[in-house]
Motif scaffolding. Structure first.
Motif, PDB file in Angstrom:
ATOM      1  N   ALA A  58      -3.113  15.102  20.288  1.00 16.41           N
ATOM      2  CA  ALA A  58      -4.087  14.017  20.178  1.00 16.41           C
ATOM      3  C   ALA A  58      -4.991  14.197  18.967  1.00 16.41           C
ATOM      4  O   ALA A  58      -5.258  13.240  18.216  1.00 16.41           O
ATOM      5  N   ALA A  59      -5.465  15.443  18.747  1.00 20.52           N
ATOM      6  CA  ALA A  59      -6.340  15.685  17.586  1.00 20.52           C
ATOM      7  C   ALA A  59      -5.597  15.474  16.282  1.00 20.52           C
ATOM      8  O   ALA A  59      -6.121  14.862  15.331  1.00 20.52           O
ATOM      9  N   LEU A  60      -4.358  15.939  16.219  1.00 19.44           N
ATOM     10  CA  LEU A  60      -3.566  15.785  14.993  1.00 19.44           C
ATOM     11  C   LEU A  60      -3.253  14.322  14.721  1.00 19.44           C
ATOM     12  O   LEU A  60      -3.329  13.859  13.572  1.00 19.44           O
ATOM     13  N   ARG A  61      -2.927  13.583  15.759  1.00 25.05           N
ATOM     14  CA  ARG A  61      -2.633  12.161  15.559  1.00 25.05           C
ATOM     15  C   ARG A  61      -3.864  11.399  15.091  1.00 25.05           C
ATOM     16  O   ARG A  61      -3.775  10.515  14.235  1.00 25.05           O
ATOM     17  N   GLY A  62      -5.039  11.715  15.667  1.00 29.59           N
ATOM     18  CA  GLY A  62      -6.256  11.019  15.246  1.00 29.59           C
ATOM     19  C   GLY A  62      -6.560  11.216  13.771  1.00 29.59           C
ATOM     20  O   GLY A  62      -6.881  10.254  13.051  1.00 29.59           O
ATOM     21  N   VAL A  63      -6.428  12.472  13.272  1.00 29.36           N
ATOM     22  CA  VAL A  63      -6.702  12.740  11.856  1.00 29.36           C
ATOM     23  C   VAL A  63      -5.673  12.062  10.965  1.00 29.36           C
ATOM     24  O   VAL A  63      -6.006  11.437   9.938  1.00 29.36           O
ATOM     25  N   LEU A  64      -4.398  12.148  11.336  1.00 27.73           N
ATOM     26  CA  LEU A  64      -3.343  11.550  10.508  1.00 27.73           C
ATOM     27  C   LEU A  64      -3.454  10.034  10.490  1.00 27.73           C
ATOM     28  O   LEU A  64      -3.262   9.400   9.436  1.00 27.73           O
ATOM     29  N   ASP A  65      -3.733   9.437  11.622  1.00 27.08           N
ATOM     30  CA  ASP A  65      -3.814   7.973  11.663  1.00 27.08           C
ATOM     31  C   ASP A  65      -4.970   7.458  10.810  1.00 27.08           C
ATOM     32  O   ASP A  65      -4.853   6.424  10.143  1.00 27.08           O
ATOM     33  N   GLU A  66      -6.072   8.177  10.832  1.00 35.72           N
ATOM     34  CA  GLU A  66      -7.205   7.757  10.011  1.00 35.72           C
ATOM     35  C   GLU A  66      -6.925   7.922   8.520  1.00 35.72           C
ATOM     36  O   GLU A  66      -7.290   7.056   7.699  1.00 35.72           O
ATOM     37  N   ALA A  67      -6.249   9.005   8.135  1.00 31.87           N
ATOM     38  CA  ALA A  67      -5.994   9.262   6.718  1.00 31.87           C
ATOM     39  C   ALA A  67      -4.880   8.393   6.161  1.00 31.87           C
ATOM     40  O   ALA A  67      -4.925   7.973   4.989  1.00 31.87           O
ATOM     41  N   THR A  68      -3.859   8.117   6.971  1.00 29.98           N
ATOM     42  CA  THR A  68      -2.711   7.345   6.472  1.00 29.98           C
ATOM     43  C   THR A  68      -2.910   5.842   6.591  1.00 29.98           C
ATOM     44  O   THR A  68      -2.044   5.073   6.147  1.00 29.98           O
ATOM     45  N   GLY A  69      -4.013   5.405   7.211  1.00 30.64           N
ATOM     46  CA  GLY A  69      -4.232   3.964   7.340  1.00 30.64           C
ATOM     47  C   GLY A  69      -4.339   3.269   5.987  1.00 30.64           C
ATOM     48  O   GLY A  69      -3.788   2.167   5.794  1.00 30.64           O
ATOM     49  N   LYS A  70      -4.999   3.889   5.030  1.00 28.85           N
ATOM     50  CA  LYS A  70      -5.142   3.274   3.705  1.00 28.85           C
ATOM     51  C   LYS A  70      -3.842   3.326   2.910  1.00 28.85           C
ATOM     52  O   LYS A  70      -3.723   2.673   1.863  1.00 28.85           O
ATOM     53  N   TRP A  71      -2.874   4.086   3.350  1.00 23.53           N
ATOM     54  CA  TRP A  71      -1.569   4.142   2.687  1.00 23.53           C
ATOM     55  C   TRP A  71      -0.598   3.107   3.258  1.00 23.53           C
ATOM     56  O   TRP A  71       0.549   3.041   2.825  1.00 23.53           O
ATOM     57  N   GLY A  72      -1.050   2.330   4.209  1.00 17.32           N
ATOM     58  CA  GLY A  72      -0.143   1.370   4.840  1.00 17.32           C
ATOM     59  C   GLY A  72       0.811   2.024   5.823  1.00 17.32           C
ATOM     60  O   GLY A  72       1.882   1.488   6.103  1.00 17.32           O
ATOM     61  N   ILE A  73       0.409   3.171   6.380  1.00 14.91           N
ATOM     62  CA  ILE A  73       1.242   3.936   7.318  1.00 14.91           C
ATOM     63  C   ILE A  73       0.503   4.020   8.654  1.00 14.91           C
ATOM     64  O   ILE A  73      -0.706   4.250   8.694  1.00 14.91           O
ATOM     65  N   ARG A  74       1.222   3.846   9.741  1.00 14.31           N
ATOM     66  CA  ARG A  74       0.668   4.040  11.078  1.00 14.31           C
ATOM     67  C   ARG A  74       1.433   5.166  11.753  1.00 14.31           C
ATOM     68  O   ARG A  74       2.660   5.090  11.940  1.00 14.31           O
ATOM     69  N   ALA A 118       0.831  -1.207   0.000  1.00 20.17           N
ATOM     70  CA  ALA A 118       0.000   0.000   0.000  1.00 20.17           C
ATOM     71  C   ALA A 118       0.861   1.252   0.000  1.00 20.17           C
ATOM     72  O   ALA A 118       0.532   2.239  -0.683  1.00 20.17           O
ATOM     73  N   ALA A 119       1.980   1.239   0.738  1.00 24.08           N
ATOM     74  CA  ALA A 119       2.853   2.408   0.754  1.00 24.08           C
ATOM     75  C   ALA A 119       3.492   2.657  -0.600  1.00 24.08           C
ATOM     76  O   ALA A 119       3.864   3.792  -0.917  1.00 24.08           O
ATOM     77  N   THR A 120       3.570   1.604  -1.439  1.00 29.13           N
ATOM     78  CA  THR A 120       4.183   1.759  -2.766  1.00 29.13           C
ATOM     79  C   THR A 120       3.168   2.182  -3.819  1.00 29.13           C
ATOM     80  O   THR A 120       3.457   3.050  -4.657  1.00 29.13           O
TER      81      THR A 120
END
Length: 326
Positions: A140-156, A99-101
Motif C-alpha cells: 500500500a505504501a509503495l503504491r501510494g508513492v508510485l501513483d503520486e509520482a507517475t501521475g504527471k507522466w500519464g501513468i497509473r 504525457a508518457a511520450t
C-alpha cells in the motif's frame, strides 16, 4: 515515349506511398502521437485516421492496456541492519499517451528506479520480522508513492506486489528451526489435548457404565426381594391354608437345624426355645408310634425340661464355640 512512361510510373509510386502515409489504422487499446515538422500535433485513437503525408509523422505508438513489469531482486537493508532481497511486480497502465511520450524519457525505467528507491525507504524503517509479516502494508505504501509520482507522466499504477522477500541464509536457518520448534510445540499440545479428551470420554463412559450397572443391580435386587417376598407369602398362605399341626412344625424345625449351623464363620449360634417344644412334640409323636427319637430324652430330668443325649443343646440354651488358640 519511354521517358513519359517512366515519369508515370514514378508518379504512380509516389501516389501509392502518399496514400499509405495518409491512411493510418490504429489498433484497439492503442494510441499514436502525431508530429508536424517535429512538433506535437494530435493523438490518434483506435480506428482509421488521415494524416498529411510527408508533413505529419507518427512519433510513437503506445499500448494503453495494463502492463505487468517484473523487476529483478533488489538488495534492501532493514532497520536492524540485515540485507534482504526483494522481488517486485508492477501493474501499470498508460492513461495519457502525450504525457508518457514527452514528460519522461523512458517511463518503464523511471518506474523501476522509483520503485527501488521507495522500497528502500520503506523497508529501512522496518525490522526483519515486521518486513516479513507486513506485505500488505508495504504494498500500500509503495503504491501510494508510485501513483503520486507517475501521475504527471500519464501513468497509473494499479497494483504493486512483492513476489518474494529473501532474508540472509543464517536468518533462514534460524527461522526454520523456530518454525520447526513451533510445529513440534503445536503437535505436542494437540496430542495432549487428544489424550485428555480421550481420558475424559473414557471416564464418562465408565461412569455411565457404573451407573447403568448399579441401576441394573438395584433392579435385580428389588426383583429378587420381591420374588422372595412373594415366595414367603405363598408358603405362608399355603401353610395356613393346610392348617398344620404341632408335629409337622416340629419336623420342619428339625430340618432347619443343619442350615443354622452351616458355615465356618459361625462361632456363636442360638437355639430358640421353640425348637425344644417342637422336639418334645416330635418325640411324643414317635413315642405314640412305639418308637422314639434316638438320642433324645423327653422326660423331666431335674426339672430342666429334658436334656439332649446326642450333643444337641437343650431349649433356650446357648452354645458358644471358642476360637482356637494359636
Amino acid at each position: 515515349m519511354q521517358p513519359i512512361i517512366i515519369v508515370l510510373i514514378i508518379l504512380v509510386v509516389l501516389v501509392f506511398i502518399a496514400l499509405i502515409k495518409t491512411i493510418q489504422v490504429i489498433p484497439q487499446a492503442s494510441a499514436a502521437i502525431v508530429e508536424r515538422f517535429g512538433r506535437y500535433t494530435r493523438t490518434l485513437n483506435a480506428g482509421l485516421n488521415i494524416v498529411v503525408p510527408f508533413i505529419d509523422s507518427i512519433r510513437n505508438r503506445i499500448d494503453l492496456r495494463e502492463q505487468v513489469v517484473p523487476f529483478p531482486p533488489q538488495p534492501v537493508i532493514t532497520q536492524d541492519n540485515l540485507v534482504v532481497n526483494i522481488d517486485t511486480v508492477i501493474y501499470y497502465q498508460v492513461t495519457d499517451a502525450r504525457a508518457a511520450t514527452y514528460e519522461v524519457a523512458s517511463y518503464i525505467q523511471a518506474i523501476e528506479q522509483l520503485t527501488v528507491t521507495t522500497l528502500r525507504n520503506i523497508i529501512g524503517g522496518m525490522d526483519l520480522e515486521r518486513t516479513l509479516t507486513s506485505r500488505e502494508e508495504i504494498n500500500a505504501a509503495l503504491r501510494g508513492v508510485l501513483d503520486e509520482a507517475t501521475g504527471k507522466w500519464g501513468i497509473r499504477v494499479n497494483r504493486v506486489e512483492l513476489k518474494a522477500i529473501e532474508p540472509p541464509t543464517s536468518i533462514q536457518d534460524s527461522m526454520e528451526k523456530q518454525m520447526r520448534a513451533d510445529r513440534d510445540k503445536r503437535a505436542a499440545i494437540l496430542t495432549a489435548e487428544g489424550i485428555r479428551q480421550s481420558q475424559i470420554l473414557t471416564a464418562e463412559g465408565e461412569k455411565q457404565s457404573a451407573i447403568l450397572r448399579a441401576e441394573g443391580e438395584a433392579k435385580a435386587a428389588a426383583l429378587r426381594a420381591e420374588g422372595e417376598a412373594q415366595a414367603v407369602r405363598t408358603v405362608f398362605e399355603a401353610i395356613h391354608a393346610g392348617d398344620p399341626d404341632q408335629k409337622l412344625l416340629s419336623y420342619q424345625y428339625l430340618q432347619m437345624l443343619p442350615k443354622i449351623a452351616e458355615g465356618d464363620a459361625n462361632k456363636l449360634w442360638i437355639v430358640p426355645s421353640e425348637i425344644g417344644d417342637a422336639l418334645k412334640g416330635l418325640s411324643g409323636a414317635f413315642g405314640n408310634l412305639g418308637g422314639g427319637v434316638p438320642g433324645f430324652n423327653t422326660g423331666g430330668d431335674g426339672g430342666n425340661g429334658g436334656s439332649p443325649k446326642g450333643g444337641i443343646p437343650a431349649p433356650a440354651m446357648e452354645r458358644r464355640e471358642e476360637p482356637p488358640v494359636s
